[in-house]
Design a protein around this motif. Structure first.
Motif, PDB file in Angstrom:
ATOM      1  N   SER A 163       7.597   3.195   9.054  1.00  0.00           N
ATOM      2  CA  SER A 163       8.648   2.359   8.475  1.00  0.00           C
ATOM      3  C   SER A 163       8.647   2.433   6.948  1.00  0.00           C
ATOM      4  CB  SER A 163       8.484   0.901   8.922  1.00  0.00           C
ATOM      5  OG  SER A 163       7.315   0.325   8.372  1.00  0.00           O
ATOM      6  N   GLN A 164       7.500   2.776   6.367  1.00  0.00           N
ATOM      7  CA  GLN A 164       7.393   2.900   4.910  1.00  0.00           C
ATOM      8  C   GLN A 164       6.497   4.100   4.574  1.00  0.00           C
ATOM      9  OE1 GLN A 164       7.078  -1.005   2.687  1.00  0.00           O
ATOM     10  NE2 GLN A 164       6.627  -1.789   4.727  1.00  0.00           N
ATOM     11  N   PRO A 165       7.026   5.318   4.730  1.00  0.00           N
ATOM     12  CA  PRO A 165       6.211   6.504   4.444  1.00  0.00           C
ATOM     13  C   PRO A 165       5.662   6.473   3.018  1.00  0.00           C
ATOM     14  CG  PRO A 165       8.261   7.110   5.524  1.00  0.00           C
ATOM     15  CD  PRO A 165       8.377   5.661   5.162  1.00  0.00           C
ATOM     16  N   GLU A 166       4.441   6.959   2.885  1.00  0.00           N
ATOM     17  CA  GLU A 166       3.714   7.057   1.619  1.00  0.00           C
ATOM     18  C   GLU A 166       3.208   5.718   1.106  1.00  0.00           C
ATOM     19  OE1 GLU A 166       5.606   9.451  -1.310  1.00  0.00           O
ATOM     20  OE2 GLU A 166       5.965  11.126   0.062  1.00  0.00           O
ATOM     21  N   ARG A 167       3.551   4.637   1.777  1.00  0.00           N
ATOM     22  CA  ARG A 167       2.938   3.363   1.403  1.00  0.00           C
ATOM     23  C   ARG A 167       1.507   3.330   1.951  1.00  0.00           C
ATOM     24  NH1 ARG A 167       4.208  -2.986   2.975  1.00  0.00           N
ATOM     25  NH2 ARG A 167       2.053  -3.631   2.651  1.00  0.00           N
ATOM     26  N   ILE A 168       0.571   2.853   1.161  1.00  0.00           N
ATOM     27  CA  ILE A 168      -0.809   2.702   1.616  1.00  0.00           C
ATOM     28  C   ILE A 168      -0.949   1.332   2.276  1.00  0.00           C
ATOM     29  CG2 ILE A 168      -3.229   2.566   0.937  1.00  0.00           C
ATOM     30  CD1 ILE A 168      -2.537   4.417  -1.415  1.00  0.00           C
ATOM     31  N   THR A 211      -6.090   9.317   5.551  1.00  0.00           N
ATOM     32  CA  THR A 211      -7.023   8.246   5.236  1.00  0.00           C
ATOM     33  C   THR A 211      -7.146   8.095   3.732  1.00  0.00           C
ATOM     34  OG1 THR A 211      -8.301   8.712   7.240  1.00  0.00           O
ATOM     35  CG2 THR A 211      -9.400   7.421   5.508  1.00  0.00           C
ATOM     36  N   VAL A 212      -6.981   6.893   3.244  1.00  0.00           N
ATOM     37  CA  VAL A 212      -7.225   6.595   1.836  1.00  0.00           C
ATOM     38  C   VAL A 212      -8.595   5.929   1.782  1.00  0.00           C
ATOM     39  CG1 VAL A 212      -6.400   5.422  -0.230  1.00  0.00           C
ATOM     40  CG2 VAL A 212      -4.749   6.278   1.461  1.00  0.00           C
ATOM     41  N   ARG A 213      -9.567   6.687   1.356  1.00  0.00           N
ATOM     42  CA  ARG A 213     -10.959   6.269   1.476  1.00  0.00           C
ATOM     43  C   ARG A 213     -11.204   4.893   0.846  1.00  0.00           C
ATOM     44  NH1 ARG A 213     -15.246   8.967   3.001  1.00  0.00           N
ATOM     45  NH2 ARG A 213     -14.119  10.956   2.927  1.00  0.00           N
ATOM     46  N   GLY A 214     -11.820   4.042   1.628  1.00  0.00           N
ATOM     47  CA  GLY A 214     -12.161   2.706   1.162  1.00  0.00           C
ATOM     48  C   GLY A 214     -11.007   1.731   1.129  1.00  0.00           C
ATOM     49  N   VAL A 215      -9.809   2.186   1.522  1.00  0.00           N
ATOM     50  CA  VAL A 215      -8.629   1.311   1.464  1.00  0.00           C
ATOM     51  C   VAL A 215      -7.966   1.188   2.830  1.00  0.00           C
ATOM     52  CG1 VAL A 215      -6.414   0.866   0.359  1.00  0.00           C
ATOM     53  CG2 VAL A 215      -8.264   1.944  -0.945  1.00  0.00           C
ATOM     54  N   GLY A 216      -7.412   2.291   3.332  1.00  0.00           N
ATOM     55  CA  GLY A 216      -6.686   2.227   4.589  1.00  0.00           C
ATOM     56  C   GLY A 216      -6.022   3.544   4.914  1.00  0.00           C
TER      57      GLY A 216
END
Length: 223
Positions: A163-168, A211-216
């Motif tokens: 629904s929100q590509p590139e959003r972390i 995967t954004v390491r340490g975030v989501g």
């Protein structure tokens, strides 16, 4: 401007909730009992309802059930009760979120914003992102000519991310949006479902869950 109904027989609670929301730009309707709350819902366009459990004439559970008959709006329940059985009764009545008194008005605002985002997304039935077509009405995901059948939580995960590509999205974001704010598990649940989702999607797609390491996690469409 979105309109929020605050139904609570305690004027102090109504004011505690009301003024921060007015400052955020919301229009507020107030009711001191369940009957008044239902009259307001029948007479006006309400975008979200905040209901106390113990109200005169009609309690919050009954009000929530009555709202659900004709209205698809977010409902938050406020109560002094924090028992699991009370929460279950509220969710069975159709509420979306639950806050136990006393609470921080700032947290209530965060939950309202999250519910509005969730409902805005859920009103879109078909998403196309890269080679994927995601149909919320049929719970089907298509990759080109191939249909991918996903378990419910994995479907909700891919829909949320797409629904929100590139959003972390943090793990906490995804837990709240998909499992609910009162989910008592840990964020390892998200990791497990993302792993399975990647396996179901397989290779050969230009849509990647990173995967954004340490975030989501974030969903990206590769060129």
């Amino acid at each position: 401007m979105k309109t929020i109904l605050i139904a609570d027989d305690d004027k102090n609670i109504r004011e505690l909730v009301k003024y921060p929301l007015i400052a955020e730009g919301y229009h507020i309707c107030e009711a001191a009992d369940g009957e008044a709350a239902l009259r307001i819902v029948q007479q006006q366009q309400i975008d979200l309802a905040i209901l106390d459990v113990m109200m005169p004439y009609i309690d919050g559970y009954e009000v929530a059930e009555a709202i659900r008959v004709d209205n698809d709006i977010p409902i938050i329940m406020l109560t002094a009760k924090g028992e699991l059985a009370d929460k279950a009764k509220g969710f069975n009545a159709g509420i979306d979120d639950y806050m136990t008194k006393p609470f921080a008005p700032e947290e209530l605002q965060f939950r309202i914003q999250a519910l509005f985002r969730r409902y805005d997304v859920s009103n879109k039935t078909l998403l196309t992102v890269g080679q994927l077509v995601i149909d919320r009405k049929t719970y089907k995901v298509s990759k080109g000519t191939k249909d991918i059948f996903l378990p419910l939580k994995e479907f909700e995960l891919i829909y949320e991310l797409a629904s929100q590509p590139e959003r972390i999205f943090t793990r906490e974001d995804l837990i709240t949006r998909i499992w609910g704010a009162d989910y008592e598990g840990n964020d390892r649940t998200v990791d497990v479902h993302i792993k399975r989702l990647r396996e179901h999607l397989g290779d050969g797609s230009n849509v990647v869950i990173k995967t954004v390491r340490g975030v989501g996690y974030t969903l990206e469409v590769m060129a």
